[in-house]
Scaffold this motif. Structure first.
Motif, short mmCIF file in Angstrom:
data_model
loop_
_atom_site.label_atom_id
_atom_site.label_comp_id
_atom_site.label_asym_id
_atom_site.label_seq_id
_atom_site.Cartn_x
_atom_site.Cartn_y
_atom_site.Cartn_z
N ALA A 81 0.92 -1.15 0.20
CA ALA A 81 -0.05 -0.01 -0.20
C ALA A 81 0.88 1.27 -0.07
N ASN A 82 0.36 2.41 -0.39
CA ASN A 82 1.27 3.58 -0.43
C ASN A 82 0.14 4.64 0.04
N PRO A 83 -0.21 4.87 1.13
CA PRO A 83 -1.08 5.63 1.90
C PRO A 83 -0.80 7.08 1.49
N SER A 84 0.47 7.53 1.11
CA SER A 84 0.71 8.94 0.86
C SER A 84 0.49 9.22 -0.70
N LYS A 85 -0.05 8.30 -1.56
CA LYS A 85 -0.12 8.50 -2.80
C LYS A 85 -1.51 8.44 -3.24
N ALA A 86 -2.41 9.59 -3.44
CA ALA A 86 -3.72 9.55 -4.09
C ALA A 86 -4.81 8.62 -3.53
N ARG A 87 -4.62 8.56 -2.05
CA ARG A 87 -5.63 7.55 -1.62
C ARG A 87 -7.21 8.38 -1.76
N PHE A 88 -7.85 7.53 -2.25
CA PHE A 88 -9.38 7.85 -2.60
C PHE A 88 -10.14 7.54 -1.25
N GLY A 89 -10.74 8.52 -0.72
CA GLY A 89 -11.39 8.38 0.51
C GLY A 89 -12.77 8.76 0.68
#
Length: 188
Positions: A81-89
């Protein structure tokens, strides 16, 4: 004391590792991870669910790592996972989204709408051949179009070939001329 050792052994089975490289060229995606400071492990296979594959942006990627059977020589990683890159929430209850690092997404809104957001192009292929190509400026369909409903156009319609309605050719169709002898002719 025995409980402490057991607790530490179980605790050591799962770690969150920093992903240092991702090799997505083979049958399995392989990671090089740093599970602990000063330790680097390469060739760690990723256990991805069937029907879904991803390649997380590397800078800031982390992955849960499991020591299979308690053997730290036999590691397996869950998808990075990469929570710092464009996480759609901010999803609503029942919503799902598939997204990439640029913010493109397939957004399924709990039975209401399926929305595709693309940065520049949507390309539909069948058997490797492009069938539909959509950009902000043009839609290109590479197969014959069959329409069961009507077509409404608000702009000009240009055709390279003949246009036919109910079998009557627009190019070769003639009309009698009223108040004069002869007929109108086709365009030359």
């Amino acid at each position: 004391m025995a409980m402490d050792r057991l607790f530490m052994a179980v605790r050591a089975l799962f770690v969150r590792a920093v992903v240092r490289s991702i090799d997505d060229t083979g049958a399995e995606q392989m990671l090089t991870v740093q599970p602990h400071y000063g330790r680097l492990r390469s060739g760690v296979p990723v256990h991805q669910p069937f029907g879904f594959a991803s390649h997380a942006p590397l800078d800031g990627a982390v992955a849960p790592v499991v020591a299979v059977g308690g053997d730290h020589a036999d590691l397996m990683a869950l998808p990075p996972a990469n929570p710092s890159k464009a996480r759609f929430g901010r999803l609503g209850e029942g919503d799902s989204v598939l997204y990439d690092a640029c913010g493109q997404r397939i957004y399924i809104q709990n039975g209401k709408i399926v929305r595709l957001d693309c940065t520049s192009e949507l390309l539909v292929t069948i058997g490797g051949s492009p069938i539909l190509d959509l950009t902000a400026k043009q839609a290109t369909l590479n197969v014959p179009l069959a329409v069961r409903g009507g077509i409404t156009a608000t702009g000009d319609i240009a055709a390279q070939g003949d246009v036919k309605a109910a079998g009557i050719s627009l190019t070769n169709h003639t009309h009698p001329v009223t108040n004069a002898p002869g007929t109108t002719g086709k365009s030359e």
